[in-house]
Scaffold this active site. Structure first.
Site, mmCIF file in Angstrom:
data_model
loop_
_atom_site.group_PDB
_atom_site.id
_atom_site.type_symbol
_atom_site.label_atom_id
_atom_site.label_comp_id
_atom_site.label_asym_id
_atom_site.label_seq_id
_atom_site.Cartn_x
_atom_site.Cartn_y
_atom_site.Cartn_z
ATOM 1 N N HIS A 99 0.662 -1.068 0.118
ATOM 2 C CA HIS A 99 0.240 -0.059 -0.201
ATOM 3 C C HIS A 99 0.289 0.929 0.457
ATOM 4 C CE1 HIS A 99 0.687 -1.074 4.422
ATOM 5 N NE2 HIS A 99 0.500 0.102 4.234
ATOM 6 N N HIS A 101 0.586 5.098 1.554
ATOM 7 C CA HIS A 101 0.950 6.035 2.012
ATOM 8 C C HIS A 101 0.663 7.839 1.812
ATOM 9 C CE1 HIS A 101 0.434 3.703 6.410
ATOM 10 N NE2 HIS A 101 1.276 3.055 6.101
HETATM 11 P P1 AMP Z 1 1.844 -0.134 7.425
HETATM 12 O O1 AMP Z 1 2.346 0.112 8.209
HETATM 13 O O2 AMP Z 1 2.792 0.829 6.127
HETATM 14 O O3 AMP Z 1 1.516 -1.185 7.213
HETATM 15 O O4 AMP Z 1 0.493 0.733 7.198
HETATM 16 C C1 AMP Z 1 -0.815 0.750 7.413
HETATM 17 C C2 AMP Z 1 -1.663 1.505 8.047
HETATM 18 O O5 AMP Z 1 -2.939 0.605 7.548
HETATM 19 C C3 AMP Z 1 -2.159 2.272 9.037
HETATM 20 O O6 AMP Z 1 -1.662 3.674 9.490
HETATM 21 C C4 AMP Z 1 -3.084 1.784 9.475
HETATM 22 O O7 AMP Z 1 -3.259 2.614 10.790
HETATM 23 C C5 AMP Z 1 -3.948 1.414 8.671
HETATM 24 N N1 AMP Z 1 -4.224 0.816 9.146
HETATM 25 C C6 AMP Z 1 -5.029 -1.039 9.220
HETATM 26 N N2 AMP Z 1 -6.448 -1.411 9.380
HETATM 27 C C7 AMP Z 1 -6.624 -0.723 9.191
HETATM 28 C C8 AMP Z 1 -8.256 -0.616 8.371
HETATM 29 N N3 AMP Z 1 -8.819 -1.369 8.826
HETATM 30 N N4 AMP Z 1 -8.571 0.787 7.470
HETATM 31 C C9 AMP Z 1 -8.059 1.918 7.298
HETATM 32 N N5 AMP Z 1 -6.750 1.711 7.986
HETATM 33 C C10 AMP Z 1 -5.883 0.533 8.195
#
Ligand code: AMP
Ligand code: ZN
Length: 137
Positions: A99, A101
């Site tokens: 993903h 950001h």
């Molecule tokens: P990363 O640390 O780069 O893997 O980012 C994962 C991101 O996903 C974090 O910023 C979380 O806040 C976000 N996240 C986790 N679960 C969900 C969810 N159910 N809906 C939206 N965002 C999420």
């Protein structure tokens, strides 16, 4: 992939604050935003990280991140945008489904994105340059 939360979100099996969707991607609001309007660009197909994602899907994803950044600037009057993309636990990846950001920034906001810089001798720079360049041939 079974038990992957972003597969389920991307396919719409788990509800999300979706701001864009097409056949390959969903863009949602991060549930724990670093700043107002923090978005995640998520491919519908499961890829663990940048080393595994199909390069055409990756190209499409970065274009969607660009569009998202432009939309954030207009909609939220953001001054700037950070594009972040974590790969592997050591790099801060917590969801093992690729993903991107897209984080809107405002002058004087309290968001902290930082890393300490390392020092290298010229010899060390030369050695590391050779090592990585060799793999890029
Ligand atoms: P990363 O640390 O780069 O893997 O980012 C994962 C991101 O996903 C974090 O910023 C979380 O806040 C976000 N996240 C986790 N679960 C969900 C969810 N159910 N809906 C939206 N965002 C999420
Ligand atoms: Zn997945």
């Amino acid at each position: 992939m079974d038990n992957c939360i972003f597969c389920k979100i991307a396919e719409g099996e788990i509800p999300s604050n979706t701001i864009y969707e097409d056949e390959d991607f969903r863009v949602i609001l991060d549930i724990s935003p670093a700043n107002i309007g923090h978005c995640l660009v998520i491919p519908k197909k499961h890829f663990k990280d940048i080393t595994e994602i199909d390069s055409e899907i990756l190209s499409k994803g970065i274009k969607i991140a660009q569009k998202t950044a432009k939309a954030q600037k207009k909609a939220l009057n953001a001054d700037g945008v950070n594009i972040l993309q974590n790969n592997g636990e050591s790099a801060g990846q917590t969801v093992n489904h690729f993903h991107i950001h897209v984080i809107p920034r405002f002058k004087g906001d309290d968001v902290v994105i930082e890393f300490n810089s390392k020092e290298h001798s010229n010899e060390e720079f030369a050695e590391i340059k050779e090592k990585i360049a060799k793999e890029l041939q």
